[in-house]
Every structure is written in structure tokens, then in C-alpha cells.
Design a protein around this motif. Structure first.
Motif, PDB file in Angstrom:
ATOM      1  N   UNK A  32      26.451  -5.173 -72.040  1.00 37.35           N
ATOM      2  CA  UNK A  32      26.769  -5.250 -73.472  1.00 37.35           C
ATOM      3  C   UNK A  32      25.539  -4.979 -74.327  1.00 37.35           C
ATOM      4  N   UNK A  33      24.411  -5.571 -73.946  1.00 39.52           N
ATOM      5  CA  UNK A  33      23.178  -5.375 -74.717  1.00 39.52           C
ATOM      6  C   UNK A  33      22.712  -3.929 -74.621  1.00 39.52           C
ATOM      7  N   UNK A  34      22.779  -3.348 -73.425  1.00 37.74           N
ATOM      8  CA  UNK A  34      22.378  -1.953 -73.257  1.00 37.74           C
ATOM      9  C   UNK A  34      23.249  -1.023 -74.094  1.00 37.74           C
ATOM     10  N   UNK A 355      15.685  -3.218 -82.298  1.00 41.50           N
ATOM     11  CA  UNK A 355      16.107  -3.021 -80.907  1.00 41.50           C
ATOM     12  C   UNK A 355      15.293  -3.907 -79.966  1.00 41.50           C
ATOM     13  N   UNK A 356      13.979  -3.959 -80.162  1.00 39.81           N
ATOM     14  CA  UNK A 356      13.128  -4.780 -79.300  1.00 39.81           C
ATOM     15  C   UNK A 356      13.456  -6.269 -79.449  1.00 39.81           C
ATOM     16  N   UNK A 361      15.832 -11.328 -77.377  1.00 43.62           N
ATOM     17  CA  UNK A 361      16.813 -12.410 -77.523  1.00 43.62           C
ATOM     18  C   UNK A 361      17.769 -12.436 -76.343  1.00 43.62           C
ATOM     19  N   UNK A 362      18.186 -11.255 -75.886  1.00 49.03           N
ATOM     20  CA  UNK A 362      19.081 -11.194 -74.725  1.00 49.03           C
ATOM     21  C   UNK A 362      18.379 -11.699 -73.467  1.00 49.03           C
ATOM     22  N   UNK A 363      17.098 -11.356 -73.300  1.00 48.27           N
ATOM     23  CA  UNK A 363      16.347 -11.835 -72.133  1.00 48.27           C
ATOM     24  C   UNK A 363      16.221 -13.349 -72.155  1.00 48.27           C
ATOM     25  N   UNK A 364      15.977 -13.926 -73.339  1.00 53.43           N
ATOM     26  CA  UNK A 364      15.878 -15.387 -73.455  1.00 53.43           C
ATOM     27  C   UNK A 364      17.218 -16.041 -73.122  1.00 53.43           C
TER      28      UNK A 364
END
Length: 407
Positions: A32-34, A355-356, A361-364
Motif C-alpha cells: 500500500x505504501x509503495x 514521500x520520504x 512513518x510506514x517503517x515506524x
């Protein structure tokens, strides 16, 4: 004993099931994030861009056609010398998605790139040039209903002391040598501003002679000189003052009077420009204004936005870079043009910071999800996590209209 084995199998089954659920959650979040950061964000941002409206007085009982043109600058495709593969992948994917999304959503009739298409054209070998060109043609592919016009920049053929006939011919073999271009009653003059050095070099002299000839053709299209001997048998151009397109801006002392969120940083705006390096010389600028008498000038090179009004009332718009490599908030210009009038608006691309930040946020979130699964979160955080989950499980039952009160 059998009961113990059954209990162990059941426990292993639950552990395997929990791992599969975790893997599924992680996969869904990552995909989803990608998809959002690499595809949908371009549609979301560019969907807000609209073509500006231009005044259209009726001529002879009919309205003039409106030309929809996109102007972008300084793509700087990296080459084999200075281009790290990850930098190439990231920046080129950003420009490809932005360009293809803009074509699909906005449907321009013509796209102009105002120079510095390549970063290393000034010294690239024949093979490196071919490789860079192949990547450019993939990124900026377009249908036959869209025309793509490219102006020469200093990174494409080198600065004045680097440019050569070989590099210019190599560039023009691909992008054409056309300097005067007319579409829907609008005249465009595309200048090799690198050759406007004014030192009498062979390339410079030929470029100036070509511009003087274009000036003559434009004059012949004006009503007051039609019928003169020098214009006999001359194909008539549309009766319209030209739009001047070039890489170097016309002379200005600095960007001190430029403003806006995509202008140069405040600490750089007062730095004096160097003639023949940052901007054209005063003499070359005066020649272009006198020969062509443009109604609008668009340029690149500085990587930042600026609007300048030159003597005689000719406005110039410096178009910011199209690449994340040169600025965090790239953009391009959308123009609606007729033979007598025009209207411009700016369309911003997604900011690289956005984007970064989304990826961070997704990684966290993924980290929290994994730690919660293995119960490795701090006790207070874990307690809040479990409380939240239990609350979400009970809430639908408590709010269900047919639920019975406890006895």
C-alpha cells in the motif's frame, strides 16, 4: 500422552497462524505504501492542476484556437560518470511518473523542455550518449498527438568554451534543428543561448545570422511590411509576436526581486549573477529583445522560479527544475496561448520530503506492528496497545442496536 501431543500441535498451529497473519499485515502495508508513494501520489497532486483560462475575443465571427503547452526545464538525466545507480533510479522514476501522469491528466498538445536534458552531454562518449538518450526516450515517451520540443542547454553541449559542432549536431540529430516553430497561430523561437557569447566564434556567428533571418521572417508576417520587395515569395507566418524559449535567462543582476515558495533560497537571491554563465550578457539580451520583440520569454538554468519584466514590457518566466535532484518541490508551467494573448499557471509535483516522511512513518508503524506481535514493546506501550485492541473488539457489541443489557 496423546493429549499432550494434541496440545502441542494446537499451540504450533496457533503460532503458525499468527505468523501468517503478521506476514499478511506486513505485506499489505508495504504494498500500500509503495503504491501510494510511487504511483497514486502523482495523480493526487497533479489532479489539482488546471489549464489557465485565456481571453478569447472573437475574430471574424469565430473564436481563436487555444494552444495548450507545457514548459519544463533542467531534467539533468545523470550519466555514467557522476550518476550513482540509486540516484538515477530514484530521480528518473520520479520524473517519468510525473511526466506520464501529467500527459494523462492534462492532455497537452505540445511540451517544451528548456535545456539541460542531460547532465553529462558536454563530455559523454558516443556510447554514453546513446545510453542516456535511450533512458530519456523511455521516460518522456508520448503519443503522436503530443509534440515534444527540446531547447539546447549548457549541460547538453557544454559551455561556450566546450561546445563543438560535433556535440551540437549530435543533439540536433535527435531533437531537430528547428528554431522557428508555429502551431495554432502561435510562433515560438527556440534559441541556442549557449551560442550567444558575442565573441564572433563560428558557431556564435551562425547562430546570430539564423536569428536575424528569423527576425526578417517575423517582420514579413506583420501587416505593415507585407508587399515589400524583401518579403516577396516569403511564406507568411501567423500574425503573432513570438514566444522566446531558451535555456539561459536574459540578463538580470540577481534573483533579489524573485519571490515565491519555489524561488531561490533567501540567502542566495542577492548573490550577483555572472554574465555569460548564470545569465546572458546585457548585449546578447538586448539583441534578442530587439531582433525578435517577444511577447513572452521562458527560460531555465537557475533551477528556481522568477518573474522579470524587461525593457519594452517583455515578461520573462524562469521555470524551476523538474527533478528532485535539484529541488525538493519541482514544478512546470502550463500555458494556454492564442495568437494575441496567453495565460500561465504553475503545477507543482509531489515534494520529495512528503514521500520520504511517508516512508519513515510506514517503517515506524511496521516496527510497532512487529514488536507488538512478539510482545517486545515497553510495558506501558504494550498495555495501551492491548487496551486499544480490546476496546475495538468490544465496541461493536456495545453499540449494536439488538444487544441485550447484562442481567
Amino acid at each position: 500422552m496423546a493429549l499432550v501431543r494434541w496440545g502441542l500441535r494446537r499451540q504450533n498451529f496457533h503460532l503458525l497462524r499468527r505468523r501468517r497473519v503478521l506476514l499478511l499485515k506486513l505485506t499489505v502495508v508495504v504494498i500500500s505504501v509503495l503504491l501510494f508513494c510511487e504511483y497514486f501520489i502523482y495523480y493526487l497532486v497533479l489532479f489539482r492542476c488546471h489549464w489557465p483560462e485565456v481571453k478569447m475575443p472573437a475574430r471574424g465571427g469565430r473564436q481563436e484556437p487555444v494552444l495548450k503547452a507545457m514548459f519544463l526545464a533542467d531534467t539533468h538525466l545523470l550519466g555514467e560518470i557522476r550518476g550513482h545507480w540509486l540516484d538515477k533510479l530514484r530521480r528518473e522514476w520520479q520524473m517519468e511518473r510525473a511526466f506520464q501522469t501529467a500527459l494523462w491528466l492534462l492532455q497537452p498538445e505540445v511540451v517544451f523542455i528548456l535545456g539541460d536534458v542531460f547532465d553529462e552531454g558536454k563530455w559523454s562518449s558516443a556510447q554514453a550518449w546513446a545510453d542516456d538518450l535511450h533512458r530519456f526516450q523511455r521516460m518522456f515517451r508520448h503519443g503522436s498527438h503530443v509534440q515534444l520540443k527540446v531547447v539546447i542547454g549548457n549541460h547538453d553541449i557544454g559551455f561556450h568554451y566546450q561546445m563543438s559542432k560535433y556535440r551540437i549536431n549530435r543533439f540536433e540529430k535527435v531533437f531537430g534543428s528547428e528554431r522557428l516553430f508555429s502551431l495554432k497561430g502561435v510562433n515560438f523561437v527556440m534559441v541556442n543561448s549557449v551560442a550567444m557569447e558575442g565573441d564572433g566564434c563560428t558557431i556564435c556567428s551562425e547562430a546570430e545570422a539564423e536569428l536575424r533571418e528569423i527576425s526578417r521572417k517575423l517582420n514579413c508576417s506583420q501587416e505593415q511590411v507585407q508587399g515589400s520587395s524583401q518579403c516577396d515569395h516569403e511564406p507568411r507566418l501567423p500574425l503573432s509576436a513570438p514566444v522566446l524559449l531558451q535555456h539561459y535567462p536574459l540578463y538580470r543582476a540577481s534573483d533579489a526581486n524573485c519571490s515565491g515558495e519555489d524561488a531561490a533560497p533567501p540567502e542566495e537571491r542577492s548573490v550577483p549573477f555572472e554574465e555569460k554563465y548564470d545569465v546572458l550578457s546585457r548585449e546578447a539580451s538586448q539583441k534578442l529583445l530587439w531582433w525578435l520583440r517577444p511577447r513572452l520569454i521562458l527560460s531555465g538554468h537557475t533551477h528556481s522560479a522568477c518573474e522579470v519584466l524587461h525593457p519594452g514590457g517583455a515578461p520573462e518566466v524562469s521555470v524551476p527544475s523538474f527533478s528532485w535532484r535539484n529541488r525538493n518541490n519541482p514544478s512546470f508551467i502550463m500555458g494556454s496561448l492564442t495568437s494575441r494573448d496567453y495565460a500561465l499557471s504553475k503545477c507543482y509535483l509531489p515534494c520529495e520530503d512528503t514521500v520520504l516522511t511517508t516512508y519513515c512513518a510506514a517503517a515506524a508503524f511496521l516496527l510497532v506492528l512487529i514488536l507488538a506481535h512478539f510482545e517486545r514493546l515497553p510495558s506501558s506501550f504494550l498495555f495501551g496497545w492491548k487496551l486499544c485492541r480490546s476496546h475495538l473488539r468490544r465496541e461493536p457489541c456495545l453499540s449494536h442496536p439488538n444487544s441485550m443489557p447484562a442481567s
